[in-house]
Design a protein around this motif. Structure first.
Motif, PDB file in Angstrom:
ATOM      1  N   ASN A 209     -16.685   4.015  -1.912  1.00 23.48           N
ATOM      2  CA  ASN A 209     -15.378   3.102  -1.520  1.00 23.48           C
ATOM      3  C   ASN A 209     -14.612   2.477  -2.392  1.00 23.48           C
ATOM      4  O   ASN A 209     -13.315   2.095  -2.239  1.00 23.48           O
ATOM      5  N   ASP A 214      -8.098   5.214  -5.005  1.00 26.17           N
ATOM      6  CA  ASP A 214      -7.432   5.443  -3.706  1.00 26.17           C
ATOM      7  C   ASP A 214      -8.356   4.964  -2.596  1.00 26.17           C
ATOM      8  O   ASP A 214      -7.620   4.155  -1.733  1.00 26.17           O
ATOM      9  N   ARG A 217      -7.062   1.238  -2.485  1.00 29.26           N
ATOM     10  CA  ARG A 217      -5.797   1.012  -2.100  1.00 29.26           C
ATOM     11  C   ARG A 217      -5.875   1.082  -0.694  1.00 29.26           C
ATOM     12  O   ARG A 217      -5.182   0.154   0.462  1.00 29.26           O
ATOM     13  N   ALA A 218      -6.526   1.667  -0.192  1.00 26.60           N
ATOM     14  CA  ALA A 218      -6.944   1.931   1.532  1.00 26.60           C
ATOM     15  C   ALA A 218      -7.419   0.616   1.888  1.00 26.60           C
ATOM     16  O   ALA A 218      -7.012   0.113   3.219  1.00 26.60           O
ATOM     17  N   GLN A 221      -4.835  -1.763   2.208  1.00 28.31           N
ATOM     18  CA  GLN A 221      -3.969  -1.730   3.418  1.00 28.31           C
ATOM     19  C   GLN A 221      -4.604  -2.106   4.598  1.00 28.31           C
ATOM     20  O   GLN A 221      -3.913  -2.522   5.580  1.00 28.31           O
ATOM     21  N   LEU A 322     -11.730   6.148   5.049  1.00 27.64           N
ATOM     22  CA  LEU A 322     -10.928   4.554   4.673  1.00 27.64           C
ATOM     23  C   LEU A 322      -9.821   4.756   5.229  1.00 27.64           C
ATOM     24  O   LEU A 322      -8.912   5.189   4.430  1.00 27.64           O
ATOM     25  N   ASN A 323      -9.676   5.108   6.572  1.00 32.35           N
ATOM     26  CA  ASN A 323      -8.322   5.385   7.360  1.00 32.35           C
ATOM     27  C   ASN A 323      -7.712   4.160   7.830  1.00 32.35           C
ATOM     28  O   ASN A 323      -8.211   3.636   8.883  1.00 32.35           O
ATOM     29  N   PRO A 324      -6.717   3.366   7.169  1.00 30.37           N
ATOM     30  CA  PRO A 324      -6.112   2.414   7.868  1.00 30.37           C
ATOM     31  C   PRO A 324      -5.750   2.561   9.138  1.00 30.37           C
ATOM     32  O   PRO A 324      -5.841   1.448   9.975  1.00 30.37           O
TER      33      PRO A 324
END
Length: 363
Positions: A209, A214, A217-218, A221, A322-324
């Motif tokens: 993670n 990437d 950044r997730a 967010q 890691l889906n905001p």
């Protein structure tokens, strides 16, 4: 009977503290602690010894930082000397860190019996170094102390003899139950002027993670969107902090309103913050168990979990990436009161260490 118990990384300390107390309560047990030094940062190690009232380790191996292979080799070399000097009856290893496997290997090769606390856990993901450590340690151990039904199922499926397997419960919960009043007396939530049930606690440290831009950044967010509705506390693991700085993302976090970036917290401080959070967002293994016991909603960023009872029985929700947007949706439901209601798994009752001590005496 002489027992050497191994600690190396932060999760080990909370598991060894109740074991050491239980061993000392038995007149027939001489208990000694070996600290490998795998976590060499004082913020991640020394503070836990102090707060958990563990004595100064009988041995400190002072293992240097390095790759898991380098640390394994150094731990094995230094621990061999300890076994030669002490001639223990048992080596007790806990969890799934590098120190767990390295010390188990040395003990078995030197004819010393090994007990593995928190045995049988499987994520099914062999890309995780912890998964390899678990599998190998369980195949080496003479006694396997299991925390939940899935552990029993896994060990039976892998052909481990029944007489080696003991379903005893969860020593992590022993520490939580024992130190919960002390954590509340410390009053970290009040000291930080937080309101019960109105802040979100975030922890992220797994390489999958936090080692790539990437993923980071997730995380930024996720924190940004959560902070639009609640105060967000983010105690930073040294690895996470270093990578945020390396990839130029730390400055984005520092300017977000409602976000408090924090140093790694002591065990008692973190326990108090966790107990009164609206929700915990994490990629930790142990936090899945602690939030289940505390009945706090937990969103875990892992493709799989080696602690399935936290999902099937507890308050944990597993999120595969890691889906905001997914996080925002789950947190919105929690704010509306649609939180997952869980129950505490069997034998997570604060008496696991005593059961383990009894097993070792009479085995």
């Amino acid at each position: 009977m002489k027992i050497l118990t191994i600690v190396g990384a932060r999760p080990n300390f909370m598991k060894v503290a109740p074991l050491h107390r239980a061993f000392l309560a038995q007149s027939t047990i001489e208990s000694k602690i070996v600290h490998t030094g795998q976590h060499y940062d004082a913020r991640m190690s020394d503070v836990f010894f102090n707060q958990l009232e563990l004595p100064k380790p009988d041995y400190y191996l002072g293992v240097a930082s390095g790759s898991p292979t380098q640390q394994t080799a150094e731990i094995m070399t230094k621990f061999e000397v300890v076994i030669q000097a002490e001639q223990p009856d048992w080596v007790v290893v806990v969890g799934d860190v590098t120190s767990t496997l390295a010390c188990a290997l040395v003990a078995v090769r030197m004819g010393v019996r090994v007990a593995h606390v928190e045995a049988g856990l499987r994520s099914g993901d062999r890309k995780m170094p912890e998964e390899i450590n678990r599998i190998l340690t369980d195949n080496l151990a003479d006694l396997l102390f299991v925390t939940e039904q899935a552990g029993l199922d896994n060990l039976h499926r892998e052909g481990i003899p029944d007489e080696k397997i003991k379903f005893v419960g969860n020593v992590m919960i022993d520490s939580l139950a024992h130190y919960r009043p002390k954590a509340n007396e410390l009053g970290t939530v009040g000291r930080l002027q937080l309101t019960h049930g109105e802040y979100i606690l975030v922890t992220m440290h797994r390489p999958s993670n936090v080692d790539m831009p990437d993923g980071l950044r997730a995380i930024v967010q996720i924190v940004t969107e959560a902070a639009m509705h609640n105060t967000v506390l983010f105690p930073m693991h040294p690895r996470t902090s270093a990578n945020l700085i390396q990839f130029g993302l730390m400055d984005q976090l520092t300017v977000i309103p409602n976000v408090r970036l924090m140093e790694p917290q002591g065990y008692l401080e973190f326990l108090n913050l966790m107990e009164f959070a609206l929700a915990v967002v994490t990629d930790s293994g142990g936090i899945q168990e602690e939030t289940t016991y505390l009945q706090v909603p937990c969103l875990t960023f892992r493709d799989s979990t080696e602690r399935p009872s936290t999902v099937t029985l507890g308050t944990n929700i597993l999120l595969a990436n890691l889906n905001p947007f997914t996080v925002a949706t789950e947190l919105a439901s929690i704010r509306k009161g649609s939180r997952k209601k869980g129950q505490v798994p069997p034998l997570w009752d604060g008496a696991t260490a005593e059961r383990i001590a009894t097993c070792l005496i009479f085995d």
